[in-house]
Design an enzyme around this catalytic site. Structure first.
Site, PDB file in Angstrom:
ATOM      1  CB  CYS A  64      -0.912  -0.010   1.221  1.00 21.91           C
ATOM      2  SG  CYS A  64      -1.998   1.432   1.307  1.00 21.91           S
ATOM      3  CB  CYS A  70      -3.515   4.281   6.417  1.00 22.88           C
ATOM      4  SG  CYS A  70      -5.063   3.441   6.772  1.00 22.88           S
ATOM      5  CB  CYS A  73      -2.133  -2.139   7.575  1.00 19.62           C
ATOM      6  SG  CYS A  73      -3.466  -2.749   6.563  1.00 19.62           S
ATOM      7  CB  CYS A 153      -8.320   0.502   1.470  1.00 18.15           C
ATOM      8  SG  CYS A 153      -8.041  -0.581   2.911  1.00 18.15           S
ATOM      9  CD  GLN A 261     -15.563 -13.723  13.319  1.00 17.49           C
ATOM     10  OE1 GLN A 261     -14.649 -12.892  13.211  1.00 17.49           O
ATOM     11  NE2 GLN A 261     -15.904 -14.238  14.493  1.00 17.49           N
ATOM     12  CG  PHE A 290     -20.207 -14.667  24.465  1.00 12.06           C
ATOM     13  CD1 PHE A 290     -20.469 -13.426  25.028  1.00 12.06           C
ATOM     14  CD2 PHE A 290     -19.610 -15.636  25.250  1.00 12.06           C
ATOM     15  CE1 PHE A 290     -20.118 -13.157  26.348  1.00 12.06           C
ATOM     16  CE2 PHE A 290     -19.245 -15.385  26.563  1.00 12.06           C
ATOM     17  CZ  PHE A 290     -19.504 -14.136  27.122  1.00 12.06           C
ATOM     18  CG  ASN A 295     -19.960 -17.754  12.326  1.00 13.74           C
ATOM     19  OD1 ASN A 295     -20.144 -17.833  11.126  1.00 13.74           O
ATOM     20  ND2 ASN A 295     -18.753 -17.796  12.872  1.00 13.74           N
ATOM     21  CD  GLU A 311     -25.021 -12.191  21.221  1.00 19.02           C
ATOM     22  OE1 GLU A 311     -24.851 -10.992  21.493  1.00 19.02           O
ATOM     23  OE2 GLU A 311     -24.089 -12.991  21.017  1.00 19.02           O
ATOM     24  CB  CYS A 385     -11.420 -11.096  19.244  1.00 21.79           C
ATOM     25  SG  CYS A 385     -12.360 -10.299  20.559  1.00 21.79           S
TER      26      CYS A 385
END
Length: 429
Positions: A64, A70, A73, A153, A261, A290, A295, A311, A385
């Site tokens: 990029c 930016c 990333c 991007c 996701q 959760f 999913n 959830e 995560c």
């Protein structure tokens, strides 16, 4: 000349000068660099690379042109293989340092087939800048609140990643160009939606321009004038967003503001790995905490006697039930409950289960852990995560609740960023 010793959790090179840690943007472990201080603090300093005197073998040329400006990333200057290895080290280190636990096995990492063009969910800033005479659209500048001046991007799906400048021009042509602060991207397998946050009403000409842009680029245009309940298609015709899980004969439908996701290909790999680790039997009863819009719940349901999904977001629970109905899944039940609150009166908390899947947000799942052994759960698959809270919760499960950490590994859901997604398997001793 400064020697870089390691990589921080947010992707900066770490050095020590006179015993004080310095976090240096753009530096990689093993490199010798010249850098410029950007901030000095009592416990540590910060800086940015001016010149790489001795590059690391893992250094690559960022694809990029906006890398470094930016904030979307932070690791494009590091090879994808080295990025994944660094994330694996960060996970294992967090488990040992925070949780005082060590996995019996480290799982092979899951990686995207392509480390670019993978993002199907994103929130982009928009800002009319008087000095530049134009609207900027994109992620924020690194470490700053300003929208970065981008032309494209590479991590966004190309359908939108190539439209950064045209989107700025579109907003710049509107009568409310200074009152559109955000665009949210949501993509399924067959359709793409952009939700424009608007702080003033659109004119008829504005509406015409937005709809024409959407038609030209095959993108559904939505607007949001207030809270999430105000998100609506500009032309009054909702776009059917969905993604398929063909291995499980499932199609999951979602709304533009639903959590899904960001990386579709990696998500499919993640579901398959979660099921492999869970090793479901046809007689099993499984608890999915959760659960979101189903999913993991629905693929699990294909393999077991019954699955119960819980959830905190009632709208996602409604979507999970609807997805079960659309896919003719009749062995799943769903409950809305705040999993960080008192659960003693929840009907499902008094049931027994064989296995559980946890997929909590960044804050982790520590509040529910004590209930798992009481319900007879023998095997837990934990999708995380954030390695810090996974490590904390792993320590609780192993050191207080009698589970073993059988395995753990990273999943590169966000290539070229320092974000660490991981998965772990716990088994009752």
């Amino acid at each position: 000349m400064t020697e870089i010793e390691s990589l921080s959790h947010d992707g900066r090179g770490v050095a020590h000068i006179d015993g004080k840690a310095v976090f240096i943007h753009g530096a990689l472990p093993g490199e010798s660099v010249r850098f410029l201080y950007s901030r000095r603090q009592k416990k540590y300093d910060e800086g940015s690379v001016l010149e790489v005197l001795q590059p690391a073998p893992e250094r690559v040329e960022p694809r990029c042109p906006h890398f470094g400006l930016c904030g979307g990333c932070s690791l494009q200057h590091q090879s994808p293989e080295a990025q994944v290895a660094a994330k694996e080290r960060a996970l294992v280190d967090a488990l040992e340092r925070i949780g005082k636990v060590k996995p019996e096995a480290v799982l092979p990492p899951l990686c995207s087939p392509d480390s670019f063009g993978y993002r199907r969910k994103a929130r982009l800033g928009a800002k009319y800048v008087h000095k530049k005479g134009k609207v900027l659209v994109g992620f924020r500048e690194r470490g700053m609140p300003y929208v970065a001046d981008l032309s494209l991007c590479h991590v966004l799906h190309p359908q939108v990643g190539q439209l950064i400048e045209p989107l700025g021009q579109l907003i710049g042509s509107l009568s409310i160009r200074e009152r559109v602060p955000q665009i949210e991207l949501a993509m399924g397998d067959q359709a793409c939606v952009l939700v424009f946050r608007i702080l003033e009403a659109l004119s008829e000409e504005d509406i015409r321009k937005l709809l024409a842009f959407g038609e030209s680029h095959q993108i559904g245009i939505y607007t949001q004038s207030g809270g999430p309940e105000t998100i609506a298609p500009l032309n009054g015709q909702p776009v059917d967003l969905s993604y398929g899980l063909p291995v499980h004969d499932l199609t999951l439908h979602f709304l533009p503001n639903d959590f899904t996701q960001v990386n579709s290909a990696l998500n499919q790999q993640m579901i398959d790995l979660a099921l492999e680790l869970m090793a479901p039997d046809p007689e099993d009863r499984v608890l999915d905490l959760f659960c979101g819009l189903g999913n993991f719940t629905l693929p699990i349901a294909r393999r077991v006697s019954e699955v119960v999904g819980v959830e905190g977001d009632a709208s996602l629970v409604a979507r999970a039930r609807e997805n079960a109905r659309r896919n003719s899944v009749e062995n799943s039940r769903y409950y809305t409950a705040n999993l960080y609150d008192d659960l003693s009166k929840e009907p499902w908390i008094r049931e027994s289960f064989d296995k559980a899947l946890l997929d909590p947000p960044r804050s982790g799942a520590i509040e529910v852990l004590e209930h798992l052994p009481r319900m007879g759960i023998q095997r837990i698959v934990y999708v995380s995560c954030y390695p810090g809270t996974l490590a904390r919760d792993a320590g609780e499960l192993v050191n207080r609740h009698g589970y073993r950490l059988r395995s753990a590994g990273v999943m590169d859901m966000f290539p070229h960023t320092a974000h660490v997604e991981s998965i772990a398997l716990f088994e009752k001793c």
